[in-house]
Design an enzyme around this catalytic site. Structure first.
Site, PDB file in Angstrom:
ATOM      1  N   ASP A  70       0.279   0.797  41.379  1.00 29.18           N
ATOM      2  CA  ASP A  70      -0.615   0.678  40.229  1.00 29.18           C
ATOM      3  C   ASP A  70      -0.198  -0.563  39.450  1.00 29.18           C
ATOM      4  O   ASP A  70       0.962  -0.693  39.057  1.00 29.18           O
ATOM      5  CB  ASP A  70      -0.511   1.907  39.320  1.00 29.18           C
ATOM      6  CG  ASP A  70      -0.977   3.181  39.989  1.00 29.18           C
ATOM      7  OD1 ASP A  70      -1.955   3.120  40.753  1.00 29.18           O
ATOM      8  OD2 ASP A  70      -0.365   4.240  39.752  1.00 29.18           O
ATOM      9  N   CYS A  78       1.635   5.568  42.135  1.00 25.73           N
ATOM     10  CA  CYS A  78       0.986   6.861  41.978  1.00 25.73           C
ATOM     11  C   CYS A  78       1.988   7.981  42.218  1.00 25.73           C
ATOM     12  O   CYS A  78       2.792   7.925  43.153  1.00 25.73           O
ATOM     13  CB  CYS A  78      -0.181   6.974  42.960  1.00 25.73           C
ATOM     14  SG  CYS A  78      -0.940   8.612  43.005  1.00 25.73           S
TER      15      CYS A  78
END
Length: 282
Positions: free
Chosen positions: A197, A190
């Site tokens: 992620d 992120c």
């Protein structure tokens, strides 16, 4: 580190900050991030983008009250057009959806129209929303990304910082091939919180053959890279287009969910229709 990670436009985001969870409808909770933040460094301008596409969101934690106060639940499908001025920041989207929880709506269509209106206003672009009752989706098989998986290569990797140069001289021969390649090893972080992620990616192209080892090394180099999902997909598309110069290219990523949302961006310069089924990690 992304060149725009400390940009002023990101300072007002609730992402990475302590927040109150409101359970009555509040459209002001939605926050957008200008797409220009990552497009400008890539040399992409709104009036001359080399791709089309959308950001596909699945909403798994969507609930509200009907006119009589009985809770309703649905799965939502949102498509945000690539031409929108802003992408939608995911934590703000989660907080916004939470604000539906104790709010009464006259009908499912009222909910759908409210979502569509508010998301369009935040994104400053076209958005479509569909809502599904749970029994409409029950029994659907786990989907898979069509293509040849490039993950099981016997190679040694010890560098995990982003490096587009892995794609330098990555094509060979003059013969034009058509391939669809898949990797489940995509991992980025992120932009704000640096939380991981996780995603699977499908790369479909027509052009000179791309070296699969170099492509995999390039994808693995996102492991320490900080950008939003949508930005990573546009970077991958731009790098492959610039360095490998395929005649046709489509890049589609499906990320695992966080906070009841998954984000699945795709970008293409040809006729591409993404499959929208849930993958095994979603």
């Amino acid at each position: 580190m992304s060149s725009y990670e400390n940009h002023q436009a990101l300072h007002s985001l609730t992402l990475g900050k302590s927040t109150d969870y409101r359970d009555t409808y509040d459209a002001s909770l939605l926050q957008g991030v200008p797409r220009s933040l990552n497009r400008d460094p890539l040399g992409l301008t709104a009036d001359n983008l080399p791709f089309h596409g959308a950001d596909i969101w699945t909403l798994y934690e969507l609930s509200w009250l009907n006119a009589k106060g009985l809770p309703q639940v649905a799965v939502g499908h949102v498509e945000l057009d690539y031409t929108s001025v802003n992408l939608i920041e995911s934590k703000s989207f989660k907080l916004y959806l939470n604000s539906f929880n104790q709010t009464r709506f006259d009908s499912w269509e009222d909910v759908r129209q409210t979502l569509e209106r508010d998301l369009r206003a935040c994104a400053q672009g076209e958005v479509s929303v569909a809502l599904y009752q749970l029994d409409e989706l029950e029994g659907q098989p786990i989907a898979h990304l069509h293509g040849t998986c490039i993950d099981n290569q016997d190679i040694e990797i010890d560098h995990y910082d982003f490096n587009a140069d892995y794609l330098q001289n990555a094509t060979s021969g003059e013969k034009v091939v058509e391939e669809t390649l898949v990797s489940h090893l995509l991992k980025s972080n992120c932009l704000i919180t640096h939380q991981p992620d996780w995603g699977s990616i499908q790369i479909q192209y027509r052009g000179r053959k791309i070296d699969r080892e170099k492509l995999l090394r390039y994808l693995v180099s996102f492991r320490h890279h900080n950008e939003f999902h949508e930005q990573c997909v546009e970077r991958i598309f731009s790098d492959i287009l610039r360095l490998c110069q395929p005649e046709e290219l489509s890049v589609y990523a499906r990320y695992t969910r966080r906070g009841g949302l998954d984000i699945n961006p795709w970008r293409s310069n040809c006729n591409f229709q993404p499959s929208t089924g849930r993958l095994v990690r979603q």
